[in-house]
Write a protein that holds these residues in place. Structure first.
Motif, mmCIF file in Angstrom:
data_model
loop_
_atom_site.group_PDB
_atom_site.id
_atom_site.type_symbol
_atom_site.label_atom_id
_atom_site.label_comp_id
_atom_site.label_asym_id
_atom_site.label_seq_id
_atom_site.Cartn_x
_atom_site.Cartn_y
_atom_site.Cartn_z
ATOM 1 N N VAL A 150 0.841 -1.194 0.000
ATOM 2 C CA VAL A 150 0.000 0.000 0.000
ATOM 3 C C VAL A 150 0.881 1.251 0.000
ATOM 4 C CG1 VAL A 150 -1.668 1.330 1.357
ATOM 5 C CG2 VAL A 150 -1.988 -1.129 1.051
ATOM 6 N N THR A 151 1.939 1.251 0.797
ATOM 7 C CA THR A 151 2.860 2.388 0.838
ATOM 8 C C THR A 151 3.485 2.631 -0.530
ATOM 9 O OG1 THR A 151 3.325 1.975 3.169
ATOM 10 C CG2 THR A 151 4.923 3.305 1.964
ATOM 11 N N LYS A 152 3.871 1.539 -1.213
ATOM 12 C CA LYS A 152 4.461 1.671 -2.541
ATOM 13 C C LYS A 152 3.445 2.203 -3.544
ATOM 14 C CE LYS A 152 6.921 -0.749 -6.227
ATOM 15 N NZ LYS A 152 6.607 0.347 -7.090
ATOM 16 N N VAL A 153 2.218 1.725 -3.484
ATOM 17 C CA VAL A 153 1.180 2.201 -4.407
ATOM 18 C C VAL A 153 0.919 3.690 -4.177
ATOM 19 C CG1 VAL A 153 -1.260 2.019 -5.045
ATOM 20 C CG2 VAL A 153 0.091 -0.041 -4.724
ATOM 21 N N ILE A 154 0.853 4.102 -2.926
ATOM 22 C CA ILE A 154 0.643 5.519 -2.628
ATOM 23 C C ILE A 154 1.798 6.346 -3.187
ATOM 24 C CG2 ILE A 154 0.552 7.227 -0.763
ATOM 25 C CD1 ILE A 154 -1.103 5.135 0.819
ATOM 26 N N ALA A 155 3.014 5.867 -3.022
ATOM 27 C CA ALA A 155 4.169 6.585 -3.572
ATOM 28 C C ALA A 155 4.106 6.629 -5.098
ATOM 29 C CB ALA A 155 5.464 5.917 -3.108
ATOM 30 N N ASP A 156 3.703 5.519 -5.722
ATOM 31 C CA ASP A 156 3.586 5.490 -7.186
ATOM 32 C C ASP A 156 2.492 6.425 -7.685
ATOM 33 O OD1 ASP A 156 5.615 3.615 -7.175
ATOM 34 O OD2 ASP A 156 4.298 1.896 -7.582
ATOM 35 N N VAL A 157 1.364 6.475 -6.985
ATOM 36 C CA VAL A 157 0.283 7.392 -7.353
ATOM 37 C C VAL A 157 0.759 8.837 -7.187
ATOM 38 C CG1 VAL A 157 -2.004 8.246 -6.673
ATOM 39 C CG2 VAL A 157 -1.614 5.792 -6.928
ATOM 40 N N ASP A 158 1.480 9.126 -6.110
ATOM 41 C CA ASP A 158 2.015 10.465 -5.891
ATOM 42 C C ASP A 158 2.962 10.857 -7.020
ATOM 43 O OD1 ASP A 158 2.246 12.824 -4.140
ATOM 44 O OD2 ASP A 158 4.325 12.168 -3.930
ATOM 45 N N THR A 159 3.809 9.922 -7.439
ATOM 46 C CA THR A 159 4.728 10.176 -8.548
ATOM 47 C C THR A 159 3.960 10.469 -9.838
ATOM 48 O OG1 THR A 159 6.426 8.780 -7.553
ATOM 49 C CG2 THR A 159 6.620 9.188 -9.917
ATOM 50 N N GLU A 160 2.928 9.685 -10.094
ATOM 51 C CA GLU A 160 2.120 9.887 -11.305
ATOM 52 C C GLU A 160 1.393 11.230 -11.263
ATOM 53 O OE1 GLU A 160 0.927 9.072 -15.094
ATOM 54 O OE2 GLU A 160 2.350 7.924 -13.899
ATOM 55 N N LEU A 161 0.878 11.614 -10.092
ATOM 56 C CA LEU A 161 0.254 12.933 -9.951
ATOM 57 C C LEU A 161 1.264 14.043 -10.240
ATOM 58 C CD1 LEU A 161 -1.939 12.551 -6.733
ATOM 59 C CD2 LEU A 161 -2.755 12.990 -9.051
ATOM 60 N N GLY A 162 2.477 13.854 -9.771
ATOM 61 C CA GLY A 162 3.535 14.831 -10.040
ATOM 62 C C GLY A 162 3.843 14.935 -11.521
ATOM 63 N N GLU A 163 3.912 13.791 -12.190
ATOM 64 C CA GLU A 163 4.168 13.799 -13.636
ATOM 65 C C GLU A 163 3.033 14.490 -14.383
ATOM 66 O OE1 GLU A 163 6.963 12.950 -15.245
ATOM 67 O OE2 GLU A 163 7.765 12.706 -13.220
ATOM 68 N N VAL A 205 -1.739 2.953 -12.659
ATOM 69 C CA VAL A 205 -0.787 2.777 -11.550
ATOM 70 C C VAL A 205 -1.326 1.771 -10.542
ATOM 71 C CG1 VAL A 205 0.330 3.930 -9.599
ATOM 72 C CG2 VAL A 205 0.223 5.063 -11.823
ATOM 73 N N VAL A 206 -2.584 1.901 -10.182
ATOM 74 C CA VAL A 206 -3.202 0.987 -9.207
ATOM 75 C C VAL A 206 -3.292 -0.417 -9.786
ATOM 76 C CG1 VAL A 206 -5.311 0.475 -7.920
ATOM 77 C CG2 VAL A 206 -4.434 2.818 -8.000
ATOM 78 N N ASP A 207 -3.703 -0.536 -11.048
ATOM 79 C CA ASP A 207 -3.816 -1.856 -11.688
ATOM 80 C C ASP A 207 -2.461 -2.563 -11.757
ATOM 81 O OD1 ASP A 207 -6.521 -1.520 -12.022
ATOM 82 O OD2 ASP A 207 -6.382 -1.011 -14.172
ATOM 83 N N LYS A 208 -1.413 -1.802 -11.969
ATOM 84 C CA LYS A 208 -0.077 -2.396 -12.063
ATOM 85 C C LYS A 208 0.339 -3.040 -10.747
ATOM 86 C CE LYS A 208 3.206 0.425 -13.495
ATOM 87 N NZ LYS A 208 4.316 1.132 -14.148
ATOM 88 N N ALA A 209 -0.130 -2.495 -9.647
ATOM 89 C CA ALA A 209 0.235 -3.022 -8.325
ATOM 90 C C ALA A 209 -0.459 -4.348 -8.028
ATOM 91 C CB ALA A 209 -0.113 -2.005 -7.242
ATOM 92 N N TRP A 210 -1.670 -4.497 -8.556
ATOM 93 C CA TRP A 210 -2.415 -5.717 -8.292
ATOM 94 C C TRP A 210 -2.741 -6.365 -9.589
ATOM 95 C CZ3 TRP A 210 -3.138 -1.690 -4.755
ATOM 96 C CH2 TRP A 210 -2.831 -2.015 -3.433
#
Length: 121
Positions: A23-36, A116-121
């Motif tokens: 979950v922590t990694k997904v949140i970080a990945d979503v944050d990165t995508e929002l930044g992009e 991003v979320v789909d990639k995690a699961w």
């Protein structure tokens, strides 16, 4: 703005696969995508902006700001660029240089975060 992310597939597999680290990694990945997405939007705005001295374009291109986890902002220094919004609505050839990229980002945000979320699961 309300954003809905759908998770498809077997809910039991999903429940067994959830961990604090994931979950922590997904949140970080979503944050990165929002930044992009925020940076992409500011770059599109800067590319579309009218150019006289270059101040407006430079101010916009440097305006993406990470305000915290899952919180990105586009901050414009309106003191140095007093005609920022007026140019957006009234410029003869470069009208909507802010509005169009923001509307495009609004259409992109859900599919990009969904990937991003789909990639995690």
């Amino acid at each position: 703005m309300k954003i809905r992310i759908k998770l498809g597939g077997d809910i039991r597999r999903l429940q067994n696969d959830i961990s604090a680290a994931k979950v922590t990694k997904v949140i970080a990945d979503v944050d990165t995508e929002l930044g992009e997405l925020t940076k992409d939007t500011t770059q599109k705005m800067a590319n579309r902006a009218p150019v006289d001295t270059g101040l407006l374009k430079n101010t916009i291109s440097d305006s993406a700001h990470h305000a915290g986890a899952l919180h990105w902002q586009i901050l414009a220094n309106l003191d140095t660029v007093p005609y920022y919004w007026r140019q957006n609505f009234e410029h003869k050839n470069k009208r909507y240089y802010v509005t169009i990229p923001v509307n495009e980002a609004e259409m992109e945000i859900v599919p990009r975060l969904q990937r991003v979320v789909d990639k995690a699961w």
